[in-house]
Write a protein that holds these residues in place. Structure first.
Motif, PDB file in Angstrom:
ATOM      1  N   GLN A   3      -6.905   5.842   4.530  1.00  0.00           N
ATOM      2  CA  GLN A   3      -6.379   7.496   5.352  1.00  0.00           C
ATOM      3  C   GLN A   3      -7.422   7.888   5.401  1.00  0.00           C
TER       4      GLN A   3
ATOM      5  N   TRP B 282     -10.636   5.983   5.662  1.00  0.00           N
ATOM      6  CA  TRP B 282     -11.863   5.696   6.601  1.00  0.00           C
ATOM      7  C   TRP B 282     -11.609   6.320   8.122  1.00  0.00           C
TER       8      TRP B 282
ATOM      9  N   ARG C  62       0.866  -1.381  -0.020  1.00  0.00           N
ATOM     10  CA  ARG C  62      -0.036   0.372   0.159  1.00  0.00           C
ATOM     11  C   ARG C  62       0.941   1.215  -0.202  1.00  0.00           C
TER      12      ARG C  62
ATOM     13  N   VAL D 127      -8.454  -5.309  -5.064  1.00  0.00           N
ATOM     14  CA  VAL D 127      -9.802  -4.700  -4.832  1.00  0.00           C
ATOM     15  C   VAL D 127     -10.921  -4.210  -5.879  1.00  0.00           C
TER      16      VAL D 127
ATOM     17  N   THR E 214     -12.740   4.394  -1.262  1.00  0.00           N
ATOM     18  CA  THR E 214     -11.685   5.474  -0.523  1.00  0.00           C
ATOM     19  C   THR E 214     -10.571   4.382   0.310  1.00  0.00           C
ATOM     20  N   ASN E 215      -9.891   4.942   0.410  1.00  0.00           N
ATOM     21  CA  ASN E 215      -8.749   4.492   0.887  1.00  0.00           C
ATOM     22  C   ASN E 215      -8.549   3.745   2.150  1.00  0.00           C
TER      23      ASN E 215
ATOM     24  N   PHE F  35     -13.083   5.512  -8.420  1.00  0.00           N
ATOM     25  CA  PHE F  35     -11.935   5.892  -7.639  1.00  0.00           C
ATOM     26  C   PHE F  35     -11.344   7.252  -8.106  1.00  0.00           C
TER      27      PHE F  35
ATOM     28  N   ALA G 296     -14.666   1.338   1.237  1.00  0.00           N
ATOM     29  CA  ALA G 296     -13.382   1.411   2.149  1.00  0.00           C
ATOM     30  C   ALA G 296     -12.064   0.454   1.534  1.00  0.00           C
ATOM     31  N   THR G 297     -11.557   0.299   1.559  1.00  0.00           N
ATOM     32  CA  THR G 297     -10.547  -1.239   1.549  1.00  0.00           C
ATOM     33  C   THR G 297      -9.375  -1.002   2.151  1.00  0.00           C
ATOM     34  N   GLY G 298      -8.685  -2.233   2.666  1.00  0.00           N
ATOM     35  CA  GLY G 298      -7.658  -1.893   3.336  1.00  0.00           C
ATOM     36  C   GLY G 298      -6.903  -3.263   3.977  1.00  0.00           C
TER      37      GLY G 298
ATOM     38  N   GLU H 159      -0.428   3.293  -2.383  1.00  0.00           N
ATOM     39  CA  GLU H 159      -1.489   4.749  -2.045  1.00  0.00           C
ATOM     40  C   GLU H 159      -1.479   5.128  -0.814  1.00  0.00           C
TER      41      GLU H 159
END
Length: 428
Positions: free
Chosen positions: A281, A283, A6, A182, A278-279, A251, A303-305, A9
């Protein structure tokens, strides 16, 4: 094998925050000849750890403080319960101001003067002192990969792990690798086939957008590219085109303020999508305020992580985190990851209690941290030194969707939301 790089990102997010600060809106290893193995006193002397944060950086006072706040909350709770083997954890924090000079000063103070046994939850805009930390053999535990340090140096252990050789050169011959999980997720789980990527006409933004576009195309998406002027962005035109093109996903490679404007424009244009992605950060629990003028877009924020949703209070480890941080005004995924980093250090230190809690012993535990999850807060973390980059990887991800009145709602079991995907090279 799970590896989710990541760095691109996180770095893109930091650069974009810096850009927005500039316009007034909200927003490298030599030899290891010496051996620093000075043991901690075998009495009740506190264990000293350091946290470096770009708290007062140009991107704003709250952009990077989440991991620090989460780690401090964990150590406060730990100390209230007797510490580690009867020893209190003394937290020394340092604000590097977001600059390389400031970062080196923090490293000097914490590593050389304060003699911390480890750094925890480092979140630095410019980790210029990373090579000094590595040379001193100080374990840096659970740091956020803003930049390439955690894929470059030994003794640095990023929160998401690393498969890179970490021999003083970033990644493999200067290239890092990331997966397409993702994009695979939204295609497999939600039938998405058309994705838009919104960026600014600025180098950092455009470069990250190209990386996203490449990943989407590798997964067979039709990609709609939208670029706006950084100084005078016309988000209405973008929103109208998103509606015309029938985009399923959006995105972006733009800052938080721009995202709020984009979402408002999408609502006004009636551009309905499956997901505005979104990412980690972003979230956070502040979605209602951040997107107050865009209720429809707000409720398709995803959000994904690589960590468990901080709103998943049905999980005991998350519930413990939320109880200990109930006095904080807001919550975020970065706070939870800072908490996980502090727990990681604690588990390492406890393993050394009988022989002496030293830098070397803690580092040895970290180097063996294969599959570590911080009690289920993290996807299993690995540190391997692969001589060649992986061509593909089985990668899992944590997914959540915002819903008014419910907050971030998890979408399935993160340990089972997994895909074998290609690993694409990029230059950091």
């Amino acid at each position: 094998m799970r590896h989710r790089s990541r760095a691109a990102e996180a770095l893109a997010a930091a650069l974009l925050l810096a850009l927005s600060a500039a316009c007034g809106s909200r927003l490298p290893e030599s030899d290891f000849d010496h051996d620093d193995r000075t043991p901690a006193p075998r009495d009740a002397a506190p264990l000293r750890v350091g946290i470096i944060t770009s708290a007062t950086s140009p991107v704003g006072g709250s952009a990077f403080t989440g991991p620090r706040d989460g780690a401090r909350a964990f150590f406060d709770r730990l100390n209230s319960r007797g510490g580690i083997d009867g020893r209190r954890v003394e937290v020394r924090t340092c604000d590097d101001g977001g600059s390389g000079v400031g970062n080196n000063e923090c490293v000097h103070r914490l590593v050389e003067e304060d003699q911390v046994v480890a750094l925890v939850a480092t979140t630095a805009l410019d980790y210029a002192g990373a090579s000094r930390v590595s040379r001193a053999r100080v374990p840096d535990i659970g740091g956020q990969p803003i930049g390439t340090a955690y894929d470059t140096f030994p003794h640095l252990y990023g929160i998401y792990g690393s498969l890179a050789p970490r021999d003083g050169t970033p990644g493999w011959d200067g290239k890092l690798y990331g997966g397409t999980e993702v994009y695979r997720y939204f295609e497999r789980e939600h039938g998405a086939r058309t994705a838009a990527v919104v960026s600014y006409n600025q180098s950092a933004s455009a470069a990250y957008a190209r990386l996203v576009e490449r990943g989407l195309r590798a997964e067979g998406y039709k990609v709609v590219t939208e670029q706006v002027d950084f100084a005078l962005p016309n988000f209405r035109a973008v929103a109208a085109d998103l509606k015309e093109q029938g985009a399923d996903l959006v995105f972006d490679a733009i800052d938080g303020h721009g995202n709020a404007q984009l979402c408002r424009a999408m609502d006004e244009a009636g551009a309905d999508v499956t997901a505005k992605v979104t990412n980690v950060q972003n979230w956070t629990s502040t979605v209602t305020d951040d997107y107050k003028d865009a209720p429809r877009c707000r409720n398709v924020l995803w959000a994904t992580g690589a960590s468990r949703n901080f709103d998943d209070t049905g999980h005991p480890a998350v519930r413990e985190f939320r109880e200990a941080t109930k006095d904080l005004k807001t919550h975020s995924q970065w706070q939870l990851e800072g908490w996980a980093a502090a727990r990681w250090f604690t588990d390492a230190a406890k393993s050394c209690a009988n022989t002496g809690i030293t830098r070397a012993c803690v580092d040895s535990f970290m180097d063996r941290s294969q599959g570590y999850t911080a009690g289920g807060l993290l996807l299993p973390v690995r540190f391997d030194r692969l001589p060649e980059p992986p061509k593909s990887s089985r990668t899992c991800l944590s997914v959540a969707r915002w819903q008014d009145g419910r907050g971030w709602v998890g979408q399935g079991d993160m340990n089972r939301t997994c895909f074998t995907v290609p690993q694409l090279a990029y230059a950091p």
